[in-house]
Design an enzyme around this catalytic site. Structure first.
Site, mmCIF file in Angstrom:
data_model
loop_
_atom_site.group_PDB
_atom_site.id
_atom_site.type_symbol
_atom_site.label_atom_id
_atom_site.label_comp_id
_atom_site.label_asym_id
_atom_site.label_seq_id
_atom_site.Cartn_x
_atom_site.Cartn_y
_atom_site.Cartn_z
ATOM 1 N N SER A 1 0.366 -0.674 -0.035
ATOM 2 C CA SER A 1 -0.013 0.492 0.141
ATOM 3 C C SER A 1 0.835 1.152 0.176
ATOM 4 O O SER A 1 1.615 1.492 1.320
ATOM 5 C CB SER A 1 -0.479 -0.298 0.707
ATOM 6 N N HIS B 1 -1.400 -1.351 -3.944
ATOM 7 C CA HIS B 1 -2.783 -1.387 -3.559
ATOM 8 C C HIS B 1 -2.699 0.366 -3.348
ATOM 9 O O HIS B 1 -2.024 1.182 -2.608
ATOM 10 C CB HIS B 1 -2.477 -1.049 -2.547
ATOM 11 N N ASP C 1 -5.098 3.075 -1.705
ATOM 12 C CA ASP C 1 -6.008 3.352 -0.570
ATOM 13 C C ASP C 1 -6.940 5.088 -1.163
ATOM 14 O O ASP C 1 -6.009 5.790 -0.531
ATOM 15 C CB ASP C 1 -5.814 3.261 0.613
ATOM 16 N N MET D 1 -9.370 7.306 0.324
ATOM 17 C CA MET D 1 -10.486 8.026 1.001
ATOM 18 C C MET D 1 -11.150 9.917 0.980
ATOM 19 O O MET D 1 -10.223 10.448 0.329
ATOM 20 C CB MET D 1 -9.395 8.338 2.040
ATOM 21 N N HIS E 1 -8.932 0.758 -3.680
ATOM 22 C CA HIS E 1 -9.284 0.054 -2.157
ATOM 23 C C HIS E 1 -10.115 1.534 -2.153
ATOM 24 O O HIS E 1 -9.615 2.659 -1.723
ATOM 25 C CB HIS E 1 -8.554 -0.440 -1.187
ATOM 26 N N MET F 1 -12.197 3.744 0.210
ATOM 27 C CA MET F 1 -13.013 4.092 0.939
ATOM 28 C C MET F 1 -13.465 5.372 0.860
ATOM 29 O O MET F 1 -13.635 6.113 1.343
ATOM 30 C CB MET F 1 -12.007 4.449 1.869
ATOM 31 N N MET G 1 -10.262 -6.163 6.720
ATOM 32 C CA MET G 1 -10.335 -5.120 6.983
ATOM 33 C C MET G 1 -9.284 -5.242 8.358
ATOM 34 O O MET G 1 -10.782 -5.824 9.017
ATOM 35 C CB MET G 1 -10.636 -3.605 7.737
ATOM 36 N N ASP H 1 -6.303 -6.711 4.670
ATOM 37 C CA ASP H 1 -5.638 -5.435 4.516
ATOM 38 C C ASP H 1 -5.089 -4.185 6.017
ATOM 39 O O ASP H 1 -6.426 -4.162 6.719
ATOM 40 C CB ASP H 1 -6.525 -4.218 3.977
#
Ligand code: DX5
Ligand code: ZN
Length: 223
Positions: free
Chosen positions: A8, A33, A35, A37, A66, A68, A137, A175
């Site tokens: 990540s 990966h 992330d 957000m 991913h 979020m 998670m 993760d």
């Protein structure tokens, strides 16, 4: 199948993406990966489409995005266009999860669903057959560098049992809070993919750490 490592880059120094991409290549990252957000679904804002595009330009590895974010269905085509190979949305963020999963599949990307630590794996029972990936998670999403929640091990085991009992093909990814020490337990429980952020990028030698994380054995046996 040998397990895969999906570093990540949330914890990497993103002021030089080319250098991060070079480290990922050298360390043998299988996936990358990313992330995303939004400051609404999680109490933090990270990055979005331009960073995904930048990694697409500099590295030839599957991009494991991913999301979020709330209402992820609004942005799926855009993340696919930006270069995502798999797109994972949160169970907790999708009212019409079945529709969203098929929306992802229709773009040609692999479809993933992530579950927060409080969400039981059994809630995925009726969607599991449609999924390419489940992301367990093992911390509450929002930040890198948090401590691994031990109960996650049981969830991974249960999910693997559900997969085996129905001969399904989804990948189990885990993760949050994974490092060289607990990675073996995560793999032994049934994970196929390790997502590791600070366990790589906050170490003195991230490339060496990636190589170590790709070479885990239990009692001399390759995992
Ligand atoms: C947490 C993110 C993770 C994070 C993992 O919300 O989904 O991917 O980057 O970081 P570490 O490995 O530091 O827990
Ligand atoms: Zn993540």
């Amino acid at each position: 199948m040998k397990y895969l490592l999906s570093p990540s880059v949330l914890s990497a120094d993103l002021s030089n993406i080319q250098e991060v991409a070079a480290m990922l290549r050298e360390g043998g990252a299988d996936w990358v990966h990313l992330d995303v957000m939004d400051g609404v679904f999680v109490p933090n804002i990270s990055f979005g489409l331009p960073i995904v595009r930048a990694f697409r330009k500099h590295i030839n590895r599957p991009l494991d995005v991913h999301l979020m974010i709330v209402e992820p269905e609004k942005y799926i085509e855009a993340f696919r266009q930006a270069g995502a190979d798999s797109i994972t949305v949160h169970y907790e963020a999708c009212v019409h999860l079945h529709r969203t999963v098929h929306q992802i599949k229709n773009t040609g990307a692999r479809a993933g669903v992530a579950i927060n630590p409080h969400t039981p794996v059994t809630l995925l029972e009726d969607i599991l057959g449609e999924l390419d990936l489940v992301l367990v998670m093992s911390v509450n999403p929002g930040f890198g560098g948090q401590r691994f929640i031990p109960h996650s091990i049981e969830k991974i085991r249960k999910l693997k049992q559900m997969r085996d009992a129905r001969s399904l093909g989804f990948t189990i990814s885990v993760d949050g809070g994974i490092d060289e020490h607990n990675a073996k337990d995560v793999l032994a429980a049934g994970a196929d993919v390790l997502v590791v952020g600070s366990g790589i990028f906050h170490q003195e030698d991230p490339v060496l750490t990636m190589r170590l994380l790709k070479d885990l054995r239990i009692d001399g046996v390759w995992l």
